[in-house]
Design an enzyme around this catalytic site. Sequence first.
Site, short mmCIF file in Angstrom:
data_model
loop_
_atom_site.label_atom_id
_atom_site.label_comp_id
_atom_site.label_asym_id
_atom_site.label_seq_id
_atom_site.Cartn_x
_atom_site.Cartn_y
_atom_site.Cartn_z
N HIS A 117 36.07 16.04 45.81
CA HIS A 117 36.41 17.10 46.77
C HIS A 117 35.30 17.26 47.81
O HIS A 117 35.56 17.42 49.00
CB HIS A 117 36.62 18.40 46.01
CG HIS A 117 36.90 19.59 46.88
ND1 HIS A 117 38.01 19.69 47.69
CD2 HIS A 117 36.20 20.74 47.08
CE1 HIS A 117 37.99 20.84 48.34
NE2 HIS A 117 36.90 21.50 48.00
N HIS A 151 37.06 31.17 50.18
CA HIS A 151 37.34 29.74 50.36
C HIS A 151 38.85 29.49 50.32
O HIS A 151 39.37 28.72 51.13
CB HIS A 151 36.64 28.95 49.26
CG HIS A 151 36.39 27.52 49.63
ND1 HIS A 151 35.75 27.14 50.77
CD2 HIS A 151 36.73 26.36 48.98
CE1 HIS A 151 35.67 25.81 50.81
NE2 HIS A 151 36.27 25.32 49.75
N HIS A 157 51.63 24.97 42.25
CA HIS A 157 52.01 26.35 42.58
C HIS A 157 51.21 26.85 43.79
O HIS A 157 51.75 27.51 44.68
CB HIS A 157 51.76 27.24 41.37
CG HIS A 157 52.37 28.61 41.48
ND1 HIS A 157 53.65 28.82 41.94
CD2 HIS A 157 51.87 29.84 41.19
CE1 HIS A 157 53.93 30.11 41.92
NE2 HIS A 157 52.86 30.75 41.49
N HIS A 185 51.02 40.77 40.41
CA HIS A 185 51.26 39.54 41.16
C HIS A 185 52.75 39.18 41.15
O HIS A 185 53.31 38.79 42.18
CB HIS A 185 50.43 38.40 40.55
CG HIS A 185 50.66 37.08 41.21
ND1 HIS A 185 51.17 35.99 40.53
CD2 HIS A 185 50.48 36.67 42.49
CE1 HIS A 185 51.28 34.97 41.38
NE2 HIS A 185 50.87 35.35 42.56
N GLU A 242 48.44 40.32 36.30
CA GLU A 242 49.51 39.32 36.30
C GLU A 242 50.85 39.92 36.72
O GLU A 242 51.58 39.35 37.53
CB GLU A 242 49.63 38.71 34.90
CG GLU A 242 50.85 37.83 34.68
CD GLU A 242 50.87 36.58 35.55
OE1 GLU A 242 51.88 35.87 35.52
OE2 GLU A 242 49.88 36.33 36.28
#
Length: 380
Positions: free
Chosen positions: A287, A343, A176, A112, A109
């Site tokens: 989706h 993906h 986000h 990032h 985290e």
Amino acid sequence: MNLVDLAPLTRVMLLGAVVACGPVAWLWLRHRGTRPVHRLRALTVLTLFLTFDLVLFGAFTRLTDSGLGCPDWPGCYASASPFGAHEEISAAQAAMPTGPVTHTKAWIEMLHRYFATGVGVLITTLAAATWLLRRREHLPVDPWWPTATLVWVCVQGAFGAFTVTLKLQPVIVTLHLLGGLVLLALLVRQAVSYRQAEGAGHRREIAPGLRLLLVLTTAAVWMQVALGGWVSTNYAVLACTDFPSCHGRWWPDMDFQQAFELWRPLGRTGNGELLGFAALTAIHYTHRLSAYGVFGLLALLAWRAWRVLPLQARLLAGLASWQFASGLSNVVLGWPLVAALAHTGGAAALVVVLAWSLCETASRRLRVDAPLPAHEGVRP
């Protein structure tokens, strides 16, 4: 513990600046002696590449359940790094060894956040340099695109904070993700504007029908990415583990009301009840059904643009195939991390290629002074 503690903000920003120094120094050494607009373009392309990597690292953070590895913002237990929070992290990990806070997740985290801050420093540098060079050297560039990119990266930072303080609320995490892709599109527009200012390119005129198809396909891809983000942030990828049917049926039991209730906690409805499996199925299957239409549009666009925009057409065809293969792998292989990252990367690449195509094309207009064909002339 305060969820927002700005005490370590300066140190986190300094670490971000250190991260940004490496790319800037490399770029300066590689492009010294070139025109300022060329250096701006090179820095924008580099920032675009790093932002793409940042989007993938954000997906990695989410997929490894590291989004709450440090449960406050912008630091980690009010420290600038997990080193200073070693005691608090150890206590949380001892209380819940597989919980959201562990040493590994805390580092993922915080790395990032450092990476994101470094990208923010690069974008700030681009905006400031563009305004300065436009005033000093009268560069023929529009400084408002770098300014818009700078404003948007600040918005992204706010969504990053909300992701933590609102405990991974699905709508915030999805926004986000979309915000990161908007940042990619803005940087593409910025890079194209610098290229055009160099005289290295101009907007290519294409048939109005092809331009309309490009716009519609771009809108469809953005909607599909939003649905994909909603699948991922609600952990609905494995709600259907067979293909092309779902639970052995072409129309399984689904609860669309729960599925698309936007403002709710992770895994629960707005009333606080557990989210039903039928809702997860509805999220996944929506989706999947939408993907068929998007693949059709991408195939049609690639076919129509094959001669006019050959590079973009080939990239779109390849990325559509990549997305089909990686999406199918997520379902039949049980959502492996590599397939999930592939993906996400494919979706981000589609956004970049479509934004590039839009920025470099315009609808062909009928010239008023062009001679009419003989059969369209005015008869005496």
